[in-house]
Motif scaffolding. Structure first.
Motif, PDB file in Angstrom:
ATOM      1  N   ILE A  38      -0.145   1.925  -0.960  1.00  0.00           N
ATOM      2  CA  ILE A  38      -1.101   2.340   0.070  1.00  0.00           C
ATOM      3  C   ILE A  38      -1.162   1.307   1.190  1.00  0.00           C
ATOM      4  CG2 ILE A  38      -3.564   2.765   0.542  1.00  0.00           C
ATOM      5  CD1 ILE A  38      -3.691   3.953  -2.354  1.00  0.00           C
ATOM      6  N   LEU A  39      -1.169   0.026   0.838  1.00  0.00           N
ATOM      7  CA  LEU A  39      -1.397  -1.031   1.825  1.00  0.00           C
ATOM      8  C   LEU A  39      -0.128  -1.638   2.411  1.00  0.00           C
ATOM      9  CD1 LEU A  39      -4.317  -2.688  -0.091  1.00  0.00           C
ATOM     10  CD2 LEU A  39      -4.478  -1.678   2.186  1.00  0.00           C
ATOM     11  N   ALA A  40       0.974  -1.599   1.663  1.00  0.00           N
ATOM     12  CA  ALA A  40       2.249  -2.189   2.101  1.00  0.00           C
ATOM     13  C   ALA A  40       2.105  -3.660   2.478  1.00  0.00           C
ATOM     14  CB  ALA A  40       2.842  -1.382   3.259  1.00  0.00           C
ATOM     15  N   ASP A  41       1.228  -4.337   1.784  1.00  0.00           N
ATOM     16  CA  ASP A  41       1.009  -5.757   2.021  1.00  0.00           C
ATOM     17  C   ASP A  41       0.634  -6.377   0.677  1.00  0.00           C
ATOM     18  OD1 ASP A  41      -0.941  -8.107   2.451  1.00  0.00           O
ATOM     19  OD2 ASP A  41      -0.036  -7.868   4.447  1.00  0.00           O
ATOM     20  N   GLU A  42       1.459  -7.305   0.216  1.00  0.00           N
ATOM     21  CA  GLU A  42       1.286  -7.852  -1.127  1.00  0.00           C
ATOM     22  C   GLU A  42      -0.075  -8.512  -1.329  1.00  0.00           C
ATOM     23  OE1 GLU A  42       3.540 -10.927  -4.153  1.00  0.00           O
ATOM     24  OE2 GLU A  42       4.645 -10.111  -2.450  1.00  0.00           O
ATOM     25  N   ILE A  96       1.876  -0.040  10.005  1.00  0.00           N
ATOM     26  CA  ILE A  96       1.982   1.058   9.057  1.00  0.00           C
ATOM     27  C   ILE A  96       3.430   1.194   8.608  1.00  0.00           C
ATOM     28  CG2 ILE A  96       1.640   3.523   8.698  1.00  0.00           C
ATOM     29  CD1 ILE A  96      -0.514   3.382  10.853  1.00  0.00           C
ATOM     30  N   ASP A  97       3.678   0.702   7.427  1.00  0.00           N
ATOM     31  CA  ASP A  97       4.991   0.808   6.799  1.00  0.00           C
ATOM     32  C   ASP A  97       4.707   0.923   5.314  1.00  0.00           C
ATOM     33  OD1 ASP A  97       7.654   0.839   6.215  1.00  0.00           O
ATOM     34  OD2 ASP A  97       7.944  -1.307   6.491  1.00  0.00           O
ATOM     35  N   MET A 115      24.335   2.178   2.619  1.00  0.00           N
ATOM     36  CA  MET A 115      23.792   2.012   3.972  1.00  0.00           C
ATOM     37  C   MET A 115      23.115   3.294   4.437  1.00  0.00           C
ATOM     38  SD  MET A 115      24.236  -1.068   4.913  1.00  0.00           S
ATOM     39  CE  MET A 115      24.055  -1.021   6.674  1.00  0.00           C
ATOM     40  N   ASP A 116      23.741   4.443   4.165  1.00  0.00           N
ATOM     41  CA  ASP A 116      23.149   5.722   4.543  1.00  0.00           C
ATOM     42  C   ASP A 116      21.810   5.924   3.849  1.00  0.00           C
ATOM     43  OD1 ASP A 116      25.324   6.267   6.149  1.00  0.00           O
ATOM     44  OD2 ASP A 116      26.285   7.618   4.705  1.00  0.00           O
ATOM     45  N   ASN A 117      21.762   5.640   2.549  1.00  0.00           N
ATOM     46  CA  ASN A 117      20.517   5.793   1.797  1.00  0.00           C
ATOM     47  C   ASN A 117      19.437   4.849   2.309  1.00  0.00           C
ATOM     48  OD1 ASN A 117      21.506   7.809   0.166  1.00  0.00           O
ATOM     49  ND2 ASN A 117      22.124   6.417  -1.469  1.00  0.00           N
ATOM     50  N   GLN A 118      19.811   3.624   2.649  1.00  0.00           N
ATOM     51  CA  GLN A 118      18.839   2.672   3.177  1.00  0.00           C
ATOM     52  C   GLN A 118      18.305   3.140   4.524  1.00  0.00           C
ATOM     53  OE1 GLN A 118      20.638  -1.209   3.133  1.00  0.00           O
ATOM     54  NE2 GLN A 118      20.657  -1.313   0.897  1.00  0.00           N
ATOM     55  N   GLU A 119      19.169   3.687   5.352  1.00  0.00           N
ATOM     56  CA  GLU A 119      18.743   4.197   6.658  1.00  0.00           C
ATOM     57  C   GLU A 119      17.782   5.381   6.486  1.00  0.00           C
ATOM     58  OE1 GLU A 119      18.057   4.334  10.546  1.00  0.00           O
ATOM     59  OE2 GLU A 119      19.270   2.795   9.565  1.00  0.00           O
ATOM     60  N   ILE A 120      18.101   6.266   5.559  1.00  0.00           N
ATOM     61  CA  ILE A 120      17.214   7.402   5.287  1.00  0.00           C
ATOM     62  C   ILE A 120      15.861   6.902   4.782  1.00  0.00           C
ATOM     63  CG2 ILE A 120      16.854   9.390   3.757  1.00  0.00           C
ATOM     64  CD1 ILE A 120      19.931   9.857   3.986  1.00  0.00           C
ATOM     65  N   ALA A 121      15.872   5.931   3.877  1.00  0.00           N
ATOM     66  CA  ALA A 121      14.623   5.380   3.345  1.00  0.00           C
ATOM     67  C   ALA A 121      13.784   4.758   4.456  1.00  0.00           C
ATOM     68  CB  ALA A 121      14.917   4.341   2.257  1.00  0.00           C
ATOM     69  N   ARG A 122      14.434   3.996   5.359  1.00  0.00           N
ATOM     70  CA  ARG A 122      13.701   3.403   6.488  1.00  0.00           C
ATOM     71  C   ARG A 122      13.114   4.477   7.387  1.00  0.00           C
ATOM     72  NH1 ARG A 122      17.458  -0.750   6.137  1.00  0.00           N
ATOM     73  NH2 ARG A 122      19.005   0.328   7.383  1.00  0.00           N
ATOM     74  N   THR A 123      13.872   5.535   7.630  1.00  0.00           N
ATOM     75  CA  THR A 123      13.393   6.627   8.476  1.00  0.00           C
ATOM     76  C   THR A 123      12.190   7.305   7.833  1.00  0.00           C
ATOM     77  OG1 THR A 123      15.618   6.987   9.352  1.00  0.00           O
ATOM     78  CG2 THR A 123      14.048   8.801   9.577  1.00  0.00           C
ATOM     79  N   ILE A 124      12.273   7.582   6.545  1.00  0.00           N
ATOM     80  CA  ILE A 124      11.155   8.224   5.844  1.00  0.00           C
ATOM     81  C   ILE A 124       9.938   7.312   5.850  1.00  0.00           C
ATOM     82  CG2 ILE A 124      10.332   9.021   3.594  1.00  0.00           C
ATOM     83  CD1 ILE A 124      13.178  10.148   3.141  1.00  0.00           C
ATOM     84  N   ARG A 125      10.139   6.004   5.629  1.00  0.00           N
ATOM     85  CA  ARG A 125       9.013   5.054   5.677  1.00  0.00           C
ATOM     86  C   ARG A 125       8.334   5.103   7.037  1.00  0.00           C
ATOM     87  NH1 ARG A 125      12.567   1.610   3.115  1.00  0.00           N
ATOM     88  NH2 ARG A 125      13.047   0.525   5.033  1.00  0.00           N
ATOM     89  N   SER A 126       9.127   5.089   8.070  1.00  0.00           N
ATOM     90  CA  SER A 126       8.585   5.102   9.425  1.00  0.00           C
ATOM     91  C   SER A 126       7.833   6.400   9.708  1.00  0.00           C
ATOM     92  CB  SER A 126       9.726   4.924  10.427  1.00  0.00           C
ATOM     93  OG  SER A 126       9.264   5.066  11.735  1.00  0.00           O
TER      94      SER A 126
END
Length: 187
Positions: A38-42, A96-97, A115-126
């Motif tokens: 929820i917070l994305a901050d440790e 917000i991440d 790399m493709d999966n990481q890019e997709i994950a970053r896009t979904i996070r954003s």
């Protein structure tokens, strides 16, 4: 196992701090995982967990043993994290991440797939970070945390229809935005 937890809960209600320590030690990782999503901050997530366990200790007498302890605990933890999230959002201190960086290497070990999966994950996070708050929370709990809809209902205190509706709209919004991104890249 359930009988053991009922005994521990009875001891906690009677004020047994050692019994409460067992609960904290057993559930602290799950609680942290939820609050971190929820917070994305440790540090904020750790603080929310600590605050959540304090509230659990203070409110054990109000716990209804007819309900699952974990659902009750998750609801308290989620509320603490949501309260912190709202406070930080108001103060503009939180980017917000919602999802931590993850290694999503394909099973083939192909670096291009990774790399493709990481890019997709970053896009979904954003994209998820731009959803309305309720949709973010339902999406995180259901699709990222892997909770069942019933658990999400309990944690957030919303109806089944609200869970389904928010999840539907969150997924639809993310899907549409990803489609637009891919269309632009093809052009």
């Amino acid at each position: 196992m359930k009988e053991k937890w009922q005994e521990i809960i009875t001891r906690i209600i009677a004020g047994d701090q050692d019994a409460f320590r067992e609960v904290v030690e057993y559930y602290q990782h799950q609680a942290f995982s939820l609050t971190f999503r929820i917070l994305a901050d440790e540090e904020e997530a750790k603080d929310a967990v600590q605050e959540g366990f304090i509230k659990i200790w203070q409110n054990m007498r109000s716990y209804n043993s007819a309900n699952e302890f974990t659902s009750w605990m998750y609801r308290i933890m989620a509320n603490c994290a949501i309260d912190r999230y709202r406070k930080l959002k108001r103060q503009n201190e939180l980017a917000i991440d919602l999802f931590p960086e993850t290694s999503m290497a394909g099973s083939s070990g192909d670096p291009n797939a990774s790399m493709d999966n990481q890019e997709i994950a970053r896009t979904i996070r954003s994209l998820a970070g731009k959803l309305p708050e309720k949709q973010q929370l339902v999406f995180i709990l259901r699709d990222i945390q892997g909770m069942e809809s019933v658990e999400v209902q309990t944690v957030l205190g919303i109806s089944e229809a609200n869970v389904k509706s928010n999840l539907y709209h969150a997924r639809k919004s993310i899907r549409e935005k990803i489609d637009r991104i891919f269309q632009r890249e093809r052009s």
